[in-house]
Write an enzyme that holds these catalytic residues in place. Sequence first.
Site, PDB file in Angstrom:
ATOM      1  N   ASP A  58      34.521  36.131  50.565  1.00  0.00           N
ATOM      2  CA  ASP A  58      33.098  35.532  50.999  1.00  0.00           C
ATOM      3  C   ASP A  58      31.994  36.218  50.103  1.00  0.00           C
ATOM      4  OD1 ASP A  58      31.148  34.454  52.633  1.00  0.00           O
ATOM      5  OD2 ASP A  58      30.796  36.310  53.582  1.00  0.00           O
TER       6      ASP A  58
ATOM      7  N   ASP B 189      27.878  36.697  51.130  1.00  0.00           N
ATOM      8  CA  ASP B 189      26.819  37.397  51.972  1.00  0.00           C
ATOM      9  C   ASP B 189      27.538  38.192  52.984  1.00  0.00           C
ATOM     10  OD1 ASP B 189      24.040  36.455  51.030  1.00  0.00           O
ATOM     11  OD2 ASP B 189      25.052  34.805  50.907  1.00  0.00           O
TER      12      ASP B 189
END
Length: 216
Positions: free
Chosen positions: A8, A10
């Site tokens: 991922d 953020d």
Amino acid sequence: MIKAVIFDFDGLIIDTETVWFEAYKAALYQFEVNLTIEQFALVIGTDDTVLDKYIVDNIKELSTISEVRELASQRFHEKIGQPILRDGVEDYLIAAKEASLKIGLASSSKRSWVENYLTQLGILHYFEVIKTSDDVSTVKPDPELYLQAIESLGVKPEEAVAFEDSLNGLKAARAAGLKCVIFPNPVTTNLVFEDYNLRLSSMADQSLDLLLKELL
């Protein structure tokens, strides 16, 4: 056998989520609205639909959310400063490369946002595949980002592991059939995660090699 790792962005690679929470909390406070960490956590890893509705529901006099967004954006950029990798992230990237694992990224954010930070951080070159909101019709918790990522990497779902910090990301990875390791950030650490394969406070807690052995 794990052949690919998918990150991922953020909150996982850099902790933008804590800064965004503080920025939106400060912006909404000017309108006498108290944004709780529980409310903000609902939007982590996905788009801003839930947050937008919360703003509109609580600030009746605003016809749009643009003013709050502008205030929050200003505060975010004041606070973020020079982006810093979360502990252990580059160690994992180096280890994955040395182990000849395929490396991907799946983010609900826009490509320009993600690649700008990856370039600043000097780690863009590690990623063979980057899938963002620009590539899919529905972001996390929908599995489409991960399904596209594994297809582009040329691996089966059971041959990939996702690294996530949010509930929405976890749901997306598991729905796509991937294993998922959770590395919460300060905003998500108290959330109730379920159906994950492993949880660590940061990538500095355990080497990638040992982590992958635990997932066998």
